[in-house]
Motif scaffolding. Sequence first.
Motif, PDB file in Angstrom:
ATOM      1  N   HIS A 239      36.156  46.468  43.762  1.00 49.65           N
ATOM      2  CA  HIS A 239      37.208  47.346  44.019  1.00 49.65           C
ATOM      3  C   HIS A 239      38.092  47.670  43.297  1.00 49.65           C
ATOM      4  CE1 HIS A 239      38.464  50.726  47.120  1.00 49.65           C
ATOM      5  NE2 HIS A 239      39.410  50.754  46.034  1.00 49.65           N
ATOM      6  N   GLU A 240      39.130  46.449  43.959  1.00 51.18           N
ATOM      7  CA  GLU A 240      40.581  46.333  43.168  1.00 51.18           C
ATOM      8  C   GLU A 240      40.574  46.036  41.473  1.00 51.18           C
ATOM      9  OE1 GLU A 240      42.737  47.706  44.964  1.00 51.18           O
ATOM     10  OE2 GLU A 240      41.839  47.665  47.094  1.00 51.18           O
ATOM     11  N   LEU A 241      40.148  45.588  41.389  1.00 55.74           N
ATOM     12  CA  LEU A 241      40.057  45.383  39.153  1.00 55.74           C
ATOM     13  C   LEU A 241      39.443  46.073  38.857  1.00 55.74           C
ATOM     14  CD1 LEU A 241      38.956  41.042  39.457  1.00 55.74           C
ATOM     15  CD2 LEU A 241      40.827  41.946  39.626  1.00 55.74           C
ATOM     16  N   GLN A 242      39.218  47.427  39.222  1.00 55.13           N
ATOM     17  CA  GLN A 242      38.244  48.520  39.021  1.00 55.13           C
ATOM     18  C   GLN A 242      40.386  48.977  38.476  1.00 55.13           C
ATOM     19  OE1 GLN A 242      36.008  48.830  37.008  1.00 55.13           O
ATOM     20  NE2 GLN A 242      34.917  46.812  38.348  1.00 55.13           N
ATOM     21  N   HIS A 243      40.915  48.884  39.761  1.00 54.13           N
ATOM     22  CA  HIS A 243      42.462  49.794  39.473  1.00 54.13           C
ATOM     23  C   HIS A 243      43.506  49.219  39.032  1.00 54.13           C
ATOM     24  CE1 HIS A 243      41.382  52.354  43.460  1.00 54.13           C
ATOM     25  NE2 HIS A 243      41.929  51.675  43.631  1.00 54.13           N
ATOM     26  N   ALA A 244      43.288  47.438  38.567  1.00 54.37           N
ATOM     27  CA  ALA A 244      43.985  47.041  37.743  1.00 54.37           C
ATOM     28  C   ALA A 244      43.642  47.606  36.142  1.00 54.37           C
ATOM     29  CB  ALA A 244      43.852  45.240  37.640  1.00 54.37           C
ATOM     30  N   LYS A 245      42.268  47.672  35.433  1.00 49.27           N
ATOM     31  CA  LYS A 245      41.637  47.775  34.648  1.00 49.27           C
ATOM     32  C   LYS A 245      42.278  49.129  34.280  1.00 49.27           C
ATOM     33  CE  LYS A 245      37.390  47.106  34.218  1.00 49.27           C
ATOM     34  NZ  LYS A 245      36.112  46.626  34.508  1.00 49.27           N
TER      35      LYS A 245
ATOM     36  N   ALA B   7      45.026  50.678  35.513  1.00 57.42           N
ATOM     37  CA  ALA B   7      46.056  51.237  35.432  1.00 57.42           C
ATOM     38  C   ALA B   7      46.675  50.839  34.008  1.00 57.42           C
ATOM     39  CB  ALA B   7      46.919  50.385  36.381  1.00 57.42           C
ATOM     40  N   ALA B   8      46.040  49.655  33.595  1.00 61.70           N
ATOM     41  CA  ALA B   8      46.748  48.479  32.735  1.00 61.70           C
ATOM     42  C   ALA B   8      46.000  50.073  31.269  1.00 61.70           C
ATOM     43  CB  ALA B   8      45.987  47.799  32.282  1.00 61.70           C
ATOM     44  N   LEU B   9      44.888  50.697  31.364  1.00 62.14           N
ATOM     45  CA  LEU B   9      44.514  51.721  30.510  1.00 62.14           C
ATOM     46  C   LEU B   9      45.265  52.567  29.978  1.00 62.14           C
ATOM     47  CD1 LEU B   9      42.025  51.993  28.128  1.00 62.14           C
ATOM     48  CD2 LEU B   9      40.853  52.983  30.600  1.00 62.14           C
ATOM     49  N   CYS B  10      45.955  53.191  31.326  1.00 65.05           N
ATOM     50  CA  CYS B  10      47.377  54.443  31.065  1.00 65.05           C
ATOM     51  C   CYS B  10      47.725  53.870  31.155  1.00 65.05           C
ATOM     52  CB  CYS B  10      46.953  54.674  32.887  1.00 65.05           C
ATOM     53  SG  CYS B  10      45.248  55.585  33.189  1.00 65.05           S
ATOM     54  N   GLU B  11      48.148  52.804  30.374  1.00 65.27           N
ATOM     55  CA  GLU B  11      49.391  52.405  29.620  1.00 65.27           C
ATOM     56  C   GLU B  11      49.405  51.806  28.175  1.00 65.27           C
ATOM     57  OE1 GLU B  11      52.738  50.464  32.642  1.00 65.27           O
ATOM     58  OE2 GLU B  11      51.146  49.056  32.182  1.00 65.27           O
ATOM     59  N   LEU B  12      48.169  52.098  28.295  1.00 70.65           N
ATOM     60  CA  LEU B  12      47.485  51.911  26.735  1.00 70.65           C
ATOM     61  C   LEU B  12      47.452  53.399  25.982  1.00 70.65           C
ATOM     62  CD1 LEU B  12      45.042  49.004  26.218  1.00 70.65           C
ATOM     63  CD2 LEU B  12      46.776  49.873  24.869  1.00 70.65           C
TER      64      LEU B  12
ATOM     65  N   LEU C 234      52.973  30.605  33.130  1.00 67.04           N
ATOM     66  CA  LEU C 234      54.876  31.304  34.999  1.00 67.04           C
ATOM     67  C   LEU C 234      54.842  32.599  34.082  1.00 67.04           C
ATOM     68  CD1 LEU C 234      55.500  29.749  37.227  1.00 67.04           C
ATOM     69  CD2 LEU C 234      57.501  29.312  35.584  1.00 67.04           C
ATOM     70  N   LEU C 235      55.431  32.972  33.187  1.00 69.58           N
ATOM     71  CA  LEU C 235      56.218  34.013  32.698  1.00 69.58           C
ATOM     72  C   LEU C 235      54.955  35.040  33.139  1.00 69.58           C
ATOM     73  CD1 LEU C 235      58.270  32.979  29.270  1.00 69.58           C
ATOM     74  CD2 LEU C 235      59.196  33.302  31.663  1.00 69.58           C
ATOM     75  N   LEU C 236      53.828  35.187  32.842  1.00 70.19           N
ATOM     76  CA  LEU C 236      53.002  36.234  32.812  1.00 70.19           C
ATOM     77  C   LEU C 236      52.586  36.253  34.090  1.00 70.19           C
ATOM     78  CD1 LEU C 236      51.165  36.122  29.787  1.00 70.19           C
ATOM     79  CD2 LEU C 236      53.343  37.344  29.705  1.00 70.19           C
ATOM     80  N   ARG C 237      52.653  35.721  34.999  1.00 66.61           N
ATOM     81  CA  ARG C 237      52.297  35.355  36.825  1.00 66.61           C
ATOM     82  C   ARG C 237      52.539  36.623  37.246  1.00 66.61           C
ATOM     83  NH1 ARG C 237      51.649  31.019  39.900  1.00 66.61           N
ATOM     84  NH2 ARG C 237      51.859  31.915  41.563  1.00 66.61           N
ATOM     85  N   PRO C 238      51.619  37.982  38.093  1.00 66.26           N
ATOM     86  CA  PRO C 238      51.365  38.873  38.685  1.00 66.26           C
ATOM     87  C   PRO C 238      53.142  38.898  39.214  1.00 66.26           C
ATOM     88  CG  PRO C 238      49.438  38.487  38.947  1.00 66.26           C
ATOM     89  CD  PRO C 238      50.428  36.556  38.225  1.00 66.26           C
ATOM     90  N   LEU C 239      53.576  37.884  39.860  1.00 66.39           N
ATOM     91  CA  LEU C 239      55.330  38.284  41.061  1.00 66.39           C
ATOM     92  C   LEU C 239      56.071  38.681  40.111  1.00 66.39           C
ATOM     93  CD1 LEU C 239      54.145  37.408  44.518  1.00 66.39           C
ATOM     94  CD2 LEU C 239      53.527  39.665  43.636  1.00 66.39           C
TER      95      LEU C 239
ATOM     96  N   THR D  90      46.725  47.191  44.904  1.00 68.90           N
ATOM     97  CA  THR D  90      47.217  46.255  43.461  1.00 68.90           C
ATOM     98  C   THR D  90      47.962  46.507  43.504  1.00 68.90           C
ATOM     99  OG1 THR D  90      46.009  47.984  42.222  1.00 68.90           O
ATOM    100  CG2 THR D  90      44.888  45.917  42.696  1.00 68.90           C
ATOM    101  N   ARG D  91      49.192  46.086  42.604  1.00 76.95           N
ATOM    102  CA  ARG D  91      50.163  46.822  42.068  1.00 76.95           C
ATOM    103  C   ARG D  91      50.164  47.303  40.085  1.00 76.95           C
ATOM    104  NH1 ARG D  91      55.031  43.362  44.774  1.00 76.95           N
ATOM    105  NH2 ARG D  91      56.593  44.737  44.136  1.00 76.95           N
ATOM    106  N   LYS D  92      50.754  47.910  40.561  1.00 76.41           N
ATOM    107  CA  LYS D  92      51.122  48.697  38.382  1.00 76.41           C
ATOM    108  C   LYS D  92      51.840  47.332  38.144  1.00 76.41           C
ATOM    109  CE  LYS D  92      52.247  52.745  35.269  1.00 76.41           C
ATOM    110  NZ  LYS D  92      52.565  53.748  35.570  1.00 76.41           N
TER     111      LYS D  92
END
Length: 467
Positions: free
Chosen positions: A325-331, A333-338, A85-90, A300-302
């Motif tokens: 398409h959208e899951l590449q943006h998610a991947k 964006a997550a990589l850029c934060e790493l 629940l705490l890790l749900r996107p919104l 998607t939303r960062k």
Amino acid sequence: MTTAVPAPVLRELARTEGGPRALDHLVHDQSTRRLLLLRALLDAVQDAPAARVGPGARQRMAEDWALLETAEQAGPRAGERVRALLLRPLTGPLIRHALAALTGPRTGQDAELTEALDHFSTLAATAAISAGVPFTARLTAYEGLLALPSLGALRTEGTAPRTVTAAFTGSALTLSPDGGGPVTVFPQPSYGAWSADAAWLPAYALPPLTPGADLVPLDDMSPYRQVPGPAHSSLSRAVTLDDHSRKRWYEAWSGTAALLALGGPHRTGEAVRLLRSVVPLQTPPGATTEGHPSGSCSGTRKEAFGVVLASVPPSPAGFAALLVHELQHAKLAALCELTPLHHASAEAVHFAPWRPDPRPFDGLLQGIYSHLALADWWQCYALAAEDGPARDHAWGEHARRREQVGAALPALVGSEDLTEQGRVLADGMVSAYLHLSRVEPPAGHLARARAYVDTARALWQQRRTRG
């Protein structure tokens, strides 16, 4: 918080792929960041001056946090549910909004802070329900709705904030709005809750993509599902679904898993691992044919890792392509934060044949990455499909995406702003692009795709000259 990414993980991601190890690496980092933000919110409330957070609000936060801890410690299964629940996107936008309201200028933000902390109280109550922990709490409905993530929402009269007393026995939840009658709700073991009262709106979800996978929530009631600001101005507004519109989502979803799998096990794997909820958007104007959706918008939303926002796709193939398409943006964006991939400025100066406007370097990188994955998936689809309109359409989509990527890659590869890890990523993308040439699309589709990109480039140059 940056860290080196293991070379095998980076190489997998560079090909727009990613096995369990690579995806787990991204998910673990995003989960850690979310939990750190949660702790930051608690500390910020406790450390805030009394002029910003009064004793009542401070005490309420302490009680909410204690309820979260009690729920998480109620047992292994309860802990898993609370953590999910705490890790749900919104939940991400909720926490960030509360922190922004708490740390920003005071003028005009007191009401925003109160609302954000009220929503946090609802989150804590929902966590206790998911863990089976009895409690009684006073919650607040806004805009006529008290939304309990993963369960549903209670409709209340009027749009002004309204207090709702919530009493959970461990099996049944009673919601009593001030001045209104009680509504009894029965949470379900896996997802959602039901009630015989019409004031209760149950949460719905799409079926699992594969046997044993999680349901995919249709998140159409969260107060944080609407994207603020101009960055997502191309997206239509978030909507609440009725039975008719929900049916269209189920129809589009049916068959999506099988089509995703045409691109290889990594396409199914990334959807199962990364897709945690879908926020339905209104179908864009002009995207319907005879009352049925023929086009869609998505994003998607960062700050909400794992969410895909979309209007209902026109078909299972459209749904599969949207997810690729959208899951590449998610991947990415997550990589850029790493780890930083480039040091380019945010100035929008680059030509991207999928957009009429100039793009910043980061937008160019994101666009190339997602279109490269689409070119690969559409090629796999075309090779698997029987002769006919579906195969013809797939070849056309593949050819256009491939030519768009080929036109944009030189600016990326030739940039001196790439970091060492960014260079590894770019080189891997080039290899993936060259691999697409193992099978050429029909000559007609290739010619049309090249003409499309040439026209986009010519219009781009005209606009630059006029500017």
